[in-house]
Design an enzyme around this catalytic site. Structure first.
Site, mmCIF file in Angstrom:
data_model
loop_
_atom_site.group_PDB
_atom_site.id
_atom_site.type_symbol
_atom_site.label_atom_id
_atom_site.label_comp_id
_atom_site.label_asym_id
_atom_site.label_seq_id
_atom_site.Cartn_x
_atom_site.Cartn_y
_atom_site.Cartn_z
ATOM 1 N N GLU A 124 37.803 34.523 44.876
ATOM 2 C CA GLU A 124 38.231 33.274 44.243
ATOM 3 C C GLU A 124 39.030 32.437 45.250
ATOM 4 O O GLU A 124 39.819 32.985 46.029
ATOM 5 C CB GLU A 124 39.137 33.621 43.049
ATOM 6 C CG GLU A 124 39.567 32.430 42.237
ATOM 7 C CD GLU A 124 40.620 32.802 41.181
ATOM 8 O OE1 GLU A 124 41.374 33.767 41.403
ATOM 9 O OE2 GLU A 124 40.682 32.103 40.158
ATOM 10 N N LYS A 144 35.683 29.570 35.025
ATOM 11 C CA LYS A 144 36.776 30.499 34.690
ATOM 12 C C LYS A 144 37.436 30.110 33.371
ATOM 13 O O LYS A 144 37.836 28.967 33.171
ATOM 14 C CB LYS A 144 37.811 30.488 35.812
ATOM 15 C CG LYS A 144 38.944 31.482 35.637
ATOM 16 C CD LYS A 144 39.961 31.333 36.779
ATOM 17 C CE LYS A 144 41.050 32.378 36.730
ATOM 18 N NZ LYS A 144 42.066 32.155 37.785
ATOM 19 N N CYS A 156 39.205 36.726 38.363
ATOM 20 C CA CYS A 156 40.649 36.998 38.433
ATOM 21 C C CYS A 156 41.304 37.359 37.094
ATOM 22 O O CYS A 156 41.059 38.415 36.539
ATOM 23 C CB CYS A 156 41.340 35.810 39.102
ATOM 24 S SG CYS A 156 42.985 36.187 39.736
#
Ligand code: NAG
Ligand code: NAG
Ligand code: NAG
Length: 537
Positions: free
Chosen positions: A89, A194, A227
């Site tokens: 990321e 995300k 993440c």
């Protein structure tokens, strides 16, 4: 100068299987179909002034410097046979942008579900897509599936009655933290925005949850996460509920001991969810970011850079078994037909009674009464104390003596521990058993139930729960809790960020989770059962 790295292999000791020790390039000990996966921990080249808007050409020049590194690593991975590579990321653009200052970095990524596009072979179909083109050509040139994280923009209508984005931001565009996935011919195969942002001013969460997977010819289906997503129900558990068994996971994770170091939680998630996780983190010492790996339920190959290591990237290339059940069924059928039609279903059942014994009987079972603790000296029962661990008020009990049995509760959660210290490593270091059931509220809000055996950083009870990375004491233990969630992520973290594979983890339908481990090769830092109570978030 020789470089000290930690690319350690850990292997399972499960049922009647032999112990395997696997290094990053071992390739010959996997029964059944397998593939070669690569992850690259990237030392991102940062824009030193992320708050200052850049022209498109300056932003491109910056991003191309990171992409040069990607190109070299994709080549190295391909030379080692990799079929898929995952980059971290923020690895192309960096962090700490504002909504405005990131503008020059953004590209519009068409939806691969509605449009087939190969940016490498058709570069002119969409303007301002230099990063997509570069990544696509990289995948194509090195003939591998490629997963990269980038910054994207999606203009949205503000006034149309056909408006599909009722929440379109006031500036008329969505800005997303996006994973783009390319096939080995360069075509764009998946796009994931995300969902669980972590203080990212430049980006919007997508207006609708996206549960994104892509198919590969060599290993079937992969799910996509980024993440912070790993801690939440959406989309992680939705992917699991769909039967997804393999995940690609770009991350930019700040280590937080004693419970949430990057490789520690990557290991825990892969074990607890019984999936393969291809995790690529950023290397940035100033932000405490390092820790990447290739995790299967049975083995881990990982890298955690230590203070003082040269600050540089790390490529891991590992052969791993295919876990996608549907893909395996198809393969088996094909193989069966090739052999003349016999299909063998299921995996061999281990002979009963060959379960690896941890040296303890199960907590709570009748046999336990007194059997291993002949002269349990407990003059007065020790009393629990509360101290903060990672901002949560844990109830703790200190371990005393070289062996024992204790229980500590926090609200509805009771954690049980049976332990025996090895004479190796001595008795001096202080350990505590902690329990916490509640809502974590600092840097994110989520409900947890956690049982954790931790090494205290000093000799005072108040030091329990503090960050510590080294330990000398080896403990054989059984840690158990009864959780009101079936999502419990187990891990055993040893001294110097060494992960150990627990000998045994068992879950009962009523939520009891038991983790047994013995014969540690290094001192114990943390043994943890990290339960996520998603429905209380
Ligand atoms: C960048 O953001 C991180 C948090 O995401 C913060 O800790 C760090 O200090 C910031 N760095 C700069 C240079 O602003
Ligand atoms: C994990 O998945 C494997 C198949 O890949 C299965 O045999 C095993 O029982 C699963 N383990 C758990 C704990 O669900
Ligand atoms: C100001 C603005 O964006 N106006 C648009 C509103 O929507 C119609 C079509 O639905 C456009 O033609 C306008 O340009």
């Amino acid at each position: 100068m020789s470089v000290l790295i930690l690319a350690v292999a850990v292997a399972a000791l499960r049922l009647s299987q032999a112990t395997l020790t696997r290094t990053g390039d071992a390739t010959d000990d996997i029964p059944g179909p397998s593939y070669v996966a690569a992850i690259y921990e990237h030392k991102v080249i940062l824009n030193p002034e992320p708050h200052v808007p850049l022209s498109r050409s300056d932003a491109l020049e910056h991003m191309m410097r990171n992409l040069e590194v990607y190109e070299r690593q994709a080549l190295r991975a391909a030379e080692q046979g990799a079929q898929i590579i995952v980059f971290p990321e923020d690895g192309i653009h960096g962090f700490n942008f504002s909504r405005l200052s990131i503008s020059g970095y953004l590209e519009t990524i068409p939806d691969p579900l509605t449009e087939d596009w190969n940016p490498c072979t058709e570069p002119h179909r969409h303007t301002s897509t230099e990063v997509l083109q570069r990544l696509s050509c990289m995948a194509r040139r090195h003939r591998l599936y490629l997963v990269a994280n980038m910054a994207s923009v999606q203009p949205c209508p503000l006034n149309s009655s056909l408006d599909l984005d009722p929440a379109c931001p006031p500036d008329g565009r969505w800005q997303f933290n996006t994973n783009a996935v390319f096939k080995s011919d360069g075509s764009l195969v998946a796009r994931y925005h995300k969902h669980n942002l972590y203080f990212e001013k430049a980006f919007d969460a997508p207006p609708r949850l996206e549960v994104v997977t892509f198919d590969t010819p060599f290993a079937g289906k992969f799910g996509v996460l980024t993440c912070f997503d790993i801690l939440f129900h959406d989309p992680a558990v939705r992917l699991l509920d769909q039967g997804v068994r393999q995940m690609v996971y770009p991350t930019a994770w700040m280590n937080q001991l004693p419970l949430l170091a990057a490789v520690q939680f990557q290991r825990a998630f892969s074990l607890g969810a019984n999936v393969t996780l291809l995790a690529a983190n950023i290397r940035a010492d100033s932000l405490g970011m390092t820790g990447s790996g290739v995790f299967t339920p049975d083995a881990a190959t990982y890298h955690h850079a230590r203070a003082g290591d040269p600050e540089e990237g790390r490529l891991l290339v590992v052969r791993v078994p295919v876990l996608d059940t549907d893909w395996l069924a198809t393969e088996n059928r094909a193989a069966g037909q090739a052999r003349g039609g016999t299909v063998e279903a299921g995996s061999p059942v281990p002979p009963s009674g060959q379960e690896v014994d941890s040296g303890f009987c199960r907590l709570g079972s009748q046999q336990c009464q007194g059997e291993h603790l002949p002269h349990s000296p407990s003059p007065s029962p020790p009393s629990p104390f509360t101290t903060s661990m990672m901002y949560d008020p844990f109830s703790f009990l200190l371990l005393r003596g070289s062996e024992g049995k204790l229980t500590v509760c926090d609200g509805p959660l009771c954690c049980h521990l049976q332990y025996q210290r090895s004479p190796l490593g001595g008795n001096a270091e202080l350990y505590a058993l902690g329990a916490f059931a509640g809502i974590h509220t600092v840097n994110g809000r989520y409900a947890v139930q956690v049982c954790a055996l931790v090494r205290c950083s000093g000799s005072e009870a108040s030091s329990c729960g503090q960050e510590v990375e080294e330990a000398e004491s080896r403990l054989d233990f059984v840690l158990e809790g009864k959780f009101r969630t079936r999502h419990v992520y187990p891990s055993v973290l040893g001294s110097g960020m060494v992960l150990e594979q627990p000998n045994r983890v068992e879950t009962t339908p009523d939520g009891r989770v038991t983790m047994a481990h013995s014969g540690m090769t290094v001192g114990l830092v943390t043994a943890c059962l990290y339960g996520r109570v998603y429905d209380q978030d």
